[in-house]
Structure formats: structure tokens, C-alpha cells
Enzyme design. Sequence first.
Site, PDB file in Angstrom:
ATOM      1  N   THR A 176       0.815  -1.203   0.000  1.00 26.06           N
ATOM      2  CA  THR A 176       0.000   0.000   0.000  1.00 26.06           C
ATOM      3  C   THR A 176       0.854   1.260   0.000  1.00 26.06           C
ATOM      4  OG1 THR A 176      -1.676  -1.248   1.217  1.00 26.06           O
ATOM      5  CG2 THR A 176      -1.949   1.128   1.157  1.00 26.06           C
ATOM      6  N   TYR A 214       6.109 -11.917   4.702  1.00 27.83           N
ATOM      7  CA  TYR A 214       4.932 -11.454   3.964  1.00 27.83           C
ATOM      8  C   TYR A 214       4.630 -12.470   2.866  1.00 27.83           C
ATOM      9  CZ  TYR A 214       2.102  -7.852   1.485  1.00 27.83           C
ATOM     10  OH  TYR A 214       1.110  -7.137   0.878  1.00 27.83           O
ATOM     11  N   LYS A 219       2.629 -11.840   7.834  1.00 22.97           N
ATOM     12  CA  LYS A 219       1.497 -11.117   7.268  1.00 22.97           C
ATOM     13  C   LYS A 219       0.903 -12.039   6.216  1.00 22.97           C
ATOM     14  CE  LYS A 219      -0.076  -7.136   4.622  1.00 22.97           C
ATOM     15  NZ  LYS A 219       0.291  -5.967   3.786  1.00 22.97           N
ATOM     16  N   VAL A 266      -2.900  -6.328   9.495  1.00 19.07           N
ATOM     17  CA  VAL A 266      -2.189  -5.264   8.790  1.00 19.07           C
ATOM     18  C   VAL A 266      -3.176  -4.784   7.737  1.00 19.07           C
ATOM     19  CG1 VAL A 266      -0.209  -4.626   7.379  1.00 19.07           C
ATOM     20  CG2 VAL A 266       0.066  -6.315   9.219  1.00 19.07           C
TER      21      VAL A 266
END
Length: 299
Positions: free
Chosen positions: A47, A135, A163, A203
Amino acid sequence: MTPFGRILCAMITPFTPTGALDLDGAQRLADHLVTRGCDGLVLSGTTGESPTTTDAEKSALVTAVREAIGSRATIVAGVGTPDTAHTAALAREAEKAGADGLLVVAPYYSRPPQDAIEAHFLEIADATGLPLALYDIPARTGTRIEPDTLLRLAGHPSIVAVKDCSNDFLSAQKLISRTDLAYYAGCDEHNLALYAVGGAGCVSTVANVIPGQVRAVLDAFDAGDTSGAARLQHRVTPLIEAMMAKGLPGTVTAKALLAGLGLPAGPVRSPLRPADARTTAGLREAHELATRTGRTPVE
């Protein structure tokens, strides 16, 4: 186990109208998010437009946000690249800039096999004294961090969290039960569901625009009000869908909404393009529905 907090916002990276890094805007947005319920910020993640920010911009962003929020929330710096040496260098710079932890995505494009992915993460884990969140987002990287690989990596003392954007809820539950890894929902539609089976938190991209509402879901669950938590999650689901499942990246939709809310955002960097007027109007309608019932307790 919540090594980085419960409600982490995958913060956008504000830019000036000409596309330069807006450090003042980043500080104001970070303060806004922390004041309204986020106890952690992920900088330079998906993001945060990490593919199009420079190494110097990434470090400057961590330094500026640290100055703005002090010790009120954790900072997790995204440092993942397809190059192990480059990732290690970014990790060291993030540590110097004041990050509390690192978000490290699986190496993308080259699609390395699992033993190479494992070696990559171990090298990054040994590069600094900071804890790592791995991630797992195969839809973007083209490569899954397989459950067996995660089981082995969980033995490293610096690898403390995941994540999870794998969309493999079964594997996530199994790994939560078999390891001490803190699992964070990386898809907003999974925030409550993953938390309910032992996840550490989320998250959240959507937290850029409704930080208090995102937190209220998990607060209700912690208070034992499971039906209330479900109602709150259902209330924000249309906005989650509008921001994350309509074909545009969350960066684009979050910046479109932030601009309308008078919060720092600025343009997206190419090759991304801004949301058009019709899309923005739909986003604003969904945001209004998510917030119409009034302020949440943390706001």
C-alpha cells in the site's frame, strides 16, 4: 503474542502534487492513524508503493514517522525486494532509521524454489537485530511461502510473525497452532476470522480511512462481545469490498478516499493511475455507510 501490536495500518506514502515524497504529510497522517486506534504502522509495504520509492525515500519515511509518533506505536518497515543483498541493505538502513521491525516479502519475479526462499529469509533475519514479519502474498510475488518452509523458519529467533495474504485459511490455522508465529491478517475481510482462531491482529489497508472502526472489531471480540464484533465487521465489509476487490489496488482507493477526507495522500506514482470520478464517488458512498452510525469508542 503480538510483537508489533494488534491494529497495524498498511500506511500509504503521501506525495506532493508533483509526486515528491511528502514527509510532513506522512507525519500528519501517521499521527492521525495512531491517535485514532492504530498501535502499529507498516511503511513502504504494498500500500505504501514500495516498488516506486527509492531507498533514500524509504529511510527518510521511517525517520520522519518515528519523529512524529515517538513510542506510541510500532513501525514495521517494508524492505522486501527480489535481490537478497539489496533487501539486507534496506533492512540495515531501516534499523538505523528507527524501525521496530521488518516486513519481508518473498522474492518475486525470479520465482525461487523453497530452499532458496528459506535461505533468503534466514540471511535477512541475520542481517540486523530487528524482528521479522514474513509477507506471504503469492498473488503478487508469484511464489508461495509453503507451510513446511514457514515451520522451519519459525525456529529462527528473529522470525516472529507472518502477514498472511495467502488466502489459505486452513494452513494459517495449522501454523498458528503449531508455532509461536504471530499471524496478522493481510486481507481486511479476514481480520476478525483470523483473530478468532488465534491470530495476532491485522495489517489493514482499510485502516487508512477507518482506523477506529477496524480497531473496534477486535476490541469487541476481546471484550467477549463476539456477536458485536461480527456486526462491526459486517458494517465495514462493503467498504472493504469497494477498496480491495473491485479491480484497483488498495493504494489507489485509499488515496482517493484520503483526499476527500482532507488527509495527506497526493497522487499515486506510475504505473498506477488515480481512481476516476465514478469510482471515487462509489468509494465515498461505501465509506459513508461504514461510518454513518457514529463514532466508535476509540475515536
